[in-house]
Write a protein that holds these residues in place. Structure first.
Motif, PDB file in Angstrom:
ATOM      1  N   GLY A 157      72.045 124.457  42.545  1.00 48.55           N
ATOM      2  CA  GLY A 157      70.567 124.438  41.751  1.00 48.55           C
ATOM      3  C   GLY A 157      70.407 125.742  41.138  1.00 48.55           C
ATOM      4  O   GLY A 157      69.923 126.035  39.875  1.00 48.55           O
ATOM      5  N   GLY A 158      70.544 126.831  41.935  1.00 49.99           N
ATOM      6  CA  GLY A 158      69.878 128.370  41.608  1.00 49.99           C
ATOM      7  C   GLY A 158      70.804 128.888  40.685  1.00 49.99           C
ATOM      8  O   GLY A 158      70.414 129.614  39.851  1.00 49.99           O
ATOM      9  N   THR A 159      72.092 128.596  40.413  1.00 53.32           N
ATOM     10  CA  THR A 159      73.102 129.050  39.670  1.00 53.32           C
ATOM     11  C   THR A 159      72.699 128.419  38.355  1.00 53.32           C
ATOM     12  O   THR A 159      72.706 129.212  37.152  1.00 53.32           O
ATOM     13  N   ALA A 160      72.518 127.265  38.294  1.00 54.18           N
ATOM     14  CA  ALA A 160      72.209 126.593  37.080  1.00 54.18           C
ATOM     15  C   ALA A 160      71.086 126.975  36.415  1.00 54.18           C
ATOM     16  O   ALA A 160      70.765 127.248  35.166  1.00 54.18           O
ATOM     17  N   ILE A 161      69.985 127.137  37.231  1.00 54.56           N
ATOM     18  CA  ILE A 161      68.817 127.691  36.710  1.00 54.56           C
ATOM     19  C   ILE A 161      68.762 128.991  36.197  1.00 54.56           C
ATOM     20  O   ILE A 161      68.056 129.577  35.247  1.00 54.56           O
ATOM     21  N   GLY A 162      69.350 129.920  36.962  1.00 53.06           N
ATOM     22  CA  GLY A 162      69.585 131.176  36.905  1.00 53.06           C
ATOM     23  C   GLY A 162      70.266 131.459  35.456  1.00 53.06           C
ATOM     24  O   GLY A 162      69.990 132.550  34.807  1.00 53.06           O
ATOM     25  N   LEU A 163      71.125 130.847  35.238  1.00 55.95           N
ATOM     26  CA  LEU A 163      71.940 130.997  34.111  1.00 55.95           C
ATOM     27  C   LEU A 163      71.149 130.546  32.853  1.00 55.95           C
ATOM     28  O   LEU A 163      71.226 131.391  31.810  1.00 55.95           O
TER      29      LEU A 163
END
Length: 215
Positions: A30-36
């Protein structure tokens, strides 16, 4: 500590470790998707979306993670909705860590030479095609070590989710200490289990950084 006590305590801690790993994996995704998404909006989005993405990054980088978790877990209930503690932990960690991951991705995107964009335009690629086919793969190679470092921070931050009642590794350790005492031994076991998970990743980051240094 007796052998029976050690065995029973280790069983509880291993169950907590499983929940920690599950929480970490879901939050990393989730954090990777949001961060990207936030990084792309800051780098290429229209003025309005870029400002919103910047505000998101600055807001969550400037507030404690516990506030984020408390707001999500108790705030949702305040508005008349119920949220599972695991879901609250995943959402809270994803949103919070996404702000830091966004900066990692943004620095990686900006590190890709401008000439790559120019070559893509010469080849007739659209801006979107150039980003996904040319820029993003290079960005991934650049940001991988700091990204894994941020994932390590996220894994350790899962211990804070015990504050909203999730039975992860730290919460399991606290429950055992409340029942039988011996905090030094129990928290020592908790630290060892965190170390077993995090140490291989930290070593990989160090080796990867050494390979990237010029000889």
């Amino acid at each position: 500590m007796s052998a029976d006590l050690l065995t029973s305590s280790l069983s509880i801690l291993l169950q907590g470790l499983f929940m920690t790993l599950a929480l970490s994996a879901a939050s990393i995704a989730g954090g990777t998707a949001i961060g990207l998404v936030a990084a792309v909006l800051r780098a290429f989005g229209p003025w309005g979306t870029a400002r919103v993405a910047k505000l998101y990054v600055e807001l969550f980088r400037g507030t404690p993670i516990l506030i984020t978790l408390m707001f999500i877990y108790f705030g949702v209930s305040y508005f008349g909705y119920a949220i599972d503690v695991f879901a609250a932990g995943v959402v809270g960690l994803s949103i919070y860590q996404g702000a830091y991951i966004a900066e990692v991705f943004r620095s990686g995107i900006e590190a890709v030479p401008r000439s790559q964009w120019e070559v893509s335009q010469i080849l007739g690629l659209t801006k979107t095609q150039a980003f996904f086919s040319v820029v993003l793969p290079q960005t991934g190679k650049i940001v991988l070590p700091p990204l894994v470092g941020q994932y390590l921070s996220l894994i350790k931050d899962t211990s804070i989710v015990s504050m909203i009642g999730m039975s992860e590794l730290m919460h399991g350790g606290q429950a055992i200490v409340d029942r039988i005492g011996q905090p030094v031994q129990i928290y020592g076991l908790v630290a060892v289990l965190y170390f077993v998970v995090c140490f291989p990743l930290s070593q990989w980051v160090r080796r990867h950084d050494r390979r990237r240094l010029p000889s």
